[in-house]
Design a protein around this motif. Structure first.
Motif, PDB file in Angstrom:
ATOM      1  N   GLU A  63       0.828  -1.202   0.000  1.00 45.17           N
ATOM      2  CA  GLU A  63       0.000   0.000   0.000  1.00 45.17           C
ATOM      3  C   GLU A  63       0.866   1.257   0.000  1.00 45.17           C
ATOM      4  OE1 GLU A  63      -3.146   2.139   3.011  1.00 45.17           O
ATOM      5  OE2 GLU A  63      -3.130  -0.050   2.957  1.00 45.17           O
ATOM      6  N   LEU A  64       1.923   1.257   0.802  1.00 42.57           N
ATOM      7  CA  LEU A  64       2.803   2.427   0.868  1.00 42.57           C
ATOM      8  C   LEU A  64       3.476   2.676  -0.479  1.00 42.57           C
ATOM      9  CD1 LEU A  64       3.795   4.629   2.800  1.00 42.57           C
ATOM     10  CD2 LEU A  64       5.757   3.164   3.294  1.00 42.57           C
ATOM     11  N   LEU A  65       3.925   1.618  -1.148  1.00 41.31           N
ATOM     12  CA  LEU A  65       4.546   1.792  -2.462  1.00 41.31           C
ATOM     13  C   LEU A  65       3.535   2.350  -3.471  1.00 41.31           C
ATOM     14  CD1 LEU A  65       6.835  -1.345  -2.736  1.00 41.31           C
ATOM     15  CD2 LEU A  65       7.504   1.024  -2.243  1.00 41.31           C
ATOM     16  N   LYS A  66       2.284   1.932  -3.376  1.00 41.91           N
ATOM     17  CA  LYS A  66       1.243   2.479  -4.252  1.00 41.91           C
ATOM     18  C   LYS A  66       1.035   3.964  -3.976  1.00 41.91           C
ATOM     19  CE  LYS A  66      -1.249  -1.825  -4.956  1.00 41.91           C
ATOM     20  NZ  LYS A  66      -2.465  -2.596  -4.664  1.00 41.91           N
ATOM     21  N   ILE A  67       1.143   4.366  -2.713  1.00 39.94           N
ATOM     22  CA  ILE A  67       0.997   5.781  -2.350  1.00 39.94           C
ATOM     23  C   ILE A  67       2.131   6.599  -2.965  1.00 39.94           C
ATOM     24  CG2 ILE A  67       1.112   7.402  -0.412  1.00 39.94           C
ATOM     25  CD1 ILE A  67      -0.401   5.198   1.239  1.00 39.94           C
ATOM     26  N   PHE A  68       3.363   6.095  -2.883  1.00 42.30           N
ATOM     27  CA  PHE A  68       4.501   6.787  -3.508  1.00 42.30           C
ATOM     28  C   PHE A  68       4.298   6.875  -5.014  1.00 42.30           C
ATOM     29  CE2 PHE A  68       6.929   5.642   0.385  1.00 42.30           C
ATOM     30  CZ  PHE A  68       7.473   6.885   0.659  1.00 42.30           C
ATOM     31  N   SER A  69       3.897   5.778  -5.617  1.00 46.06           N
ATOM     32  CA  SER A  69       3.678   5.739  -7.062  1.00 46.06           C
ATOM     33  C   SER A  69       2.578   6.705  -7.484  1.00 46.06           C
ATOM     34  CB  SER A  69       3.340   4.308  -7.489  1.00 46.06           C
ATOM     35  OG  SER A  69       3.226   4.235  -8.880  1.00 46.06           O
ATOM     36  N   ALA A  70       1.477   6.742  -6.740  1.00 47.00           N
ATOM     37  CA  ALA A  70       0.369   7.655  -7.053  1.00 47.00           C
ATOM     38  C   ALA A  70       0.793   9.118  -6.933  1.00 47.00           C
ATOM     39  CB  ALA A  70      -0.818   7.368  -6.139  1.00 47.00           C
ATOM     40  N   GLY A  72       3.552  10.144  -7.966  1.00 44.70           N
ATOM     41  CA  GLY A  72       4.421  10.427  -9.108  1.00 44.70           C
ATOM     42  C   GLY A  72       5.855   9.964  -8.967  1.00 44.70           C
ATOM     43  N   TYR A  73       6.163   9.202  -7.936  1.00 48.04           N
ATOM     44  CA  TYR A  73       7.536   8.745  -7.734  1.00 48.04           C
ATOM     45  C   TYR A  73       7.752   7.387  -8.380  1.00 48.04           C
ATOM     46  CZ  TYR A  73       7.795  12.569  -4.487  1.00 48.04           C
ATOM     47  OH  TYR A  73       7.758  13.816  -3.935  1.00 48.04           O
ATOM     48  N   GLU A  74       8.918   7.219  -9.007  1.00 50.17           N
ATOM     49  CA  GLU A  74       9.276   5.965  -9.660  1.00 50.17           C
ATOM     50  C   GLU A  74       9.726   4.949  -8.614  1.00 50.17           C
ATOM     51  OE1 GLU A  74      12.485   4.193 -12.877  1.00 50.17           O
ATOM     52  OE2 GLU A  74      12.316   6.353 -12.625  1.00 50.17           O
ATOM     53  N   VAL A  84      13.067   0.474  -3.960  1.00 49.44           N
ATOM     54  CA  VAL A  84      13.663   1.805  -3.942  1.00 49.44           C
ATOM     55  C   VAL A  84      12.666   2.816  -4.510  1.00 49.44           C
ATOM     56  CG1 VAL A  84      15.530   3.244  -4.866  1.00 49.44           C
ATOM     57  CG2 VAL A  84      15.968   0.844  -4.286  1.00 49.44           C
ATOM     58  N   VAL A  85      12.492   3.925  -3.797  1.00 51.36           N
ATOM     59  CA  VAL A  85      11.750   5.066  -4.338  1.00 51.36           C
ATOM     60  C   VAL A  85      12.831   5.964  -4.925  1.00 51.36           C
ATOM     61  CG1 VAL A  85      10.156   6.951  -3.853  1.00 51.36           C
ATOM     62  CG2 VAL A  85       9.987   4.813  -2.545  1.00 51.36           C
ATOM     63  N   ARG A  86      13.010   5.849  -6.240  1.00 50.92           N
ATOM     64  CA  ARG A  86      14.163   6.470  -6.914  1.00 50.92           C
ATOM     65  C   ARG A  86      14.263   7.981  -6.721  1.00 50.92           C
ATOM     66  NH1 ARG A  86      17.127   3.739 -10.855  1.00 50.92           N
ATOM     67  NH2 ARG A  86      16.470   1.591 -11.148  1.00 50.92           N
ATOM     68  N   ASP A  87      13.194   8.695  -6.965  1.00 49.38           N
ATOM     69  CA  ASP A  87      13.269  10.153  -6.931  1.00 49.38           C
ATOM     70  C   ASP A  87      13.500  10.709  -5.527  1.00 49.38           C
ATOM     71  OD1 ASP A  87      12.726  10.058  -9.674  1.00 49.38           O
ATOM     72  OD2 ASP A  87      10.574  10.109  -9.313  1.00 49.38           O
ATOM     73  N   LEU A 116      16.264   3.532   4.483  1.00 49.16           N
ATOM     74  CA  LEU A 116      17.527   4.246   4.335  1.00 49.16           C
ATOM     75  C   LEU A 116      17.283   5.404   3.389  1.00 49.16           C
ATOM     76  CD1 LEU A 116      20.661   4.495   4.639  1.00 49.16           C
ATOM     77  CD2 LEU A 116      20.808   3.084   2.567  1.00 49.16           C
ATOM     78  N   VAL A 117      17.544   6.621   3.867  1.00 48.21           N
ATOM     79  CA  VAL A 117      17.428   7.824   3.050  1.00 48.21           C
ATOM     80  C   VAL A 117      18.831   8.341   2.832  1.00 48.21           C
ATOM     81  CG1 VAL A 117      16.445  10.137   2.882  1.00 48.21           C
ATOM     82  CG2 VAL A 117      15.207   8.348   4.146  1.00 48.21           C
ATOM     83  N   SER A 118      19.187   8.562   1.557  1.00 48.39           N
ATOM     84  CA  SER A 118      20.544   8.964   1.231  1.00 48.39           C
ATOM     85  C   SER A 118      20.521  10.063   0.187  1.00 48.39           C
ATOM     86  CB  SER A 118      21.334   7.765   0.700  1.00 48.39           C
ATOM     87  OG  SER A 118      22.611   8.163   0.252  1.00 48.39           O
ATOM     88  N   HIS A 119      21.545  10.907   0.194  1.00 49.70           N
ATOM     89  CA  HIS A 119      21.633  11.936  -0.841  1.00 49.70           C
ATOM     90  C   HIS A 119      22.034  11.324  -2.186  1.00 49.70           C
ATOM     91  CE1 HIS A 119      25.945  11.641  -0.312  1.00 49.70           C
ATOM     92  NE2 HIS A 119      26.119  12.499  -1.276  1.00 49.70           N
ATOM     93  N   GLU A 120      22.552  10.107  -2.155  1.00 49.38           N
ATOM     94  CA  GLU A 120      22.914   9.397  -3.370  1.00 49.38           C
ATOM     95  C   GLU A 120      21.830   8.379  -3.661  1.00 49.38           C
ATOM     96  OE1 GLU A 120      26.536   7.570  -2.257  1.00 49.38           O
ATOM     97  OE2 GLU A 120      27.635   9.440  -2.140  1.00 49.38           O
ATOM     98  N   ASN A 121      21.426   8.256  -4.919  1.00 50.18           N
ATOM     99  CA  ASN A 121      20.376   7.301  -5.236  1.00 50.18           C
ATOM    100  C   ASN A 121      20.931   5.888  -5.096  1.00 50.18           C
ATOM    101  OD1 ASN A 121      18.407   5.641  -6.391  1.00 50.18           O
ATOM    102  ND2 ASN A 121      17.641   7.374  -7.581  1.00 50.18           N
ATOM    103  N   PRO A 122      20.439   5.121  -4.118  1.00 46.50           N
ATOM    104  CA  PRO A 122      20.986   3.802  -3.865  1.00 46.50           C
ATOM    105  C   PRO A 122      20.651   2.784  -4.938  1.00 46.50           C
ATOM    106  CG  PRO A 122      19.165   4.295  -2.380  1.00 46.50           C
ATOM    107  CD  PRO A 122      19.410   5.514  -3.194  1.00 46.50           C
ATOM    108  N   ALA A 123      19.795   3.117  -5.902  1.00 47.73           N
ATOM    109  CA  ALA A 123      19.418   2.162  -6.947  1.00 47.73           C
ATOM    110  C   ALA A 123      20.458   2.105  -8.055  1.00 47.73           C
ATOM    111  CB  ALA A 123      18.058   2.540  -7.521  1.00 47.73           C
TER     112      ALA A 123
END
Length: 124
Positions: A63-70, A72-74, A84-87, A116-123
């Motif tokens: 559900e949380l991933l659907k919320i991020f996707s809705a 507009g996040y990849e 990973v929430v890329r953006d 994990l929240v990072s300034h570098e995209n971990p993906a």
């Protein structure tokens, strides 16, 4: 024979309490580069980690991933245990050694266990 050790300026600051764990990582000893947050162990804990009003560790992972996707996040969910929430450069984890409710569709923990929240995209 061991040569000189390479200097590593990384600093990790860990705060623990009430079954909650946060690690702040400063690679240059001055700038926060990443924050690693673990879900509270006690389901009744007052500690909440919110994203736009959604409880990151008490909203089912799917559900949380659907919320991020809705919003507009990849989402890169090629590794279902660590999507990973890329953006936003957030990596979630559903790994745990504890007994927890599981998602009937994939058998993974129903809720995220860490972020994990990072300034570098971990993906990448």
């Amino acid at each position: 024979m061991v040569g000189p050790l390479e200097h590593n300026p990384t600093v990790k600051i860990q705060a623990m309490g009430d079954g909650f764990d946060v690690i702040v990582i400063l690679r240059d000893q001055e700038t926060v580069n990443a924050v690693d947050v673990s879900a509270p162990e006690d389901e009744e804990s007052d500690v909440r980690v919110l994203w736009r009003g959604n409880d990151v560790f008490r909203t089912p992972a799917r559900e949380l991933l659907k919320i991020f996707s809705a919003a507009g996040y990849e989402i890169d969910d090629s590794h279902p245990e660590e999507p990973v929430v890329r953006d936003l450069t957030i990596v979630f984890s559903r790994e745990t050694s504890q007994e927890v409710p599981v998602d009937p569709e994939d058998g993974l923990p129903l809720y995220f266990t860490a972020a994990l929240v990072s300034h570098e995209n971990p993906a990448f």
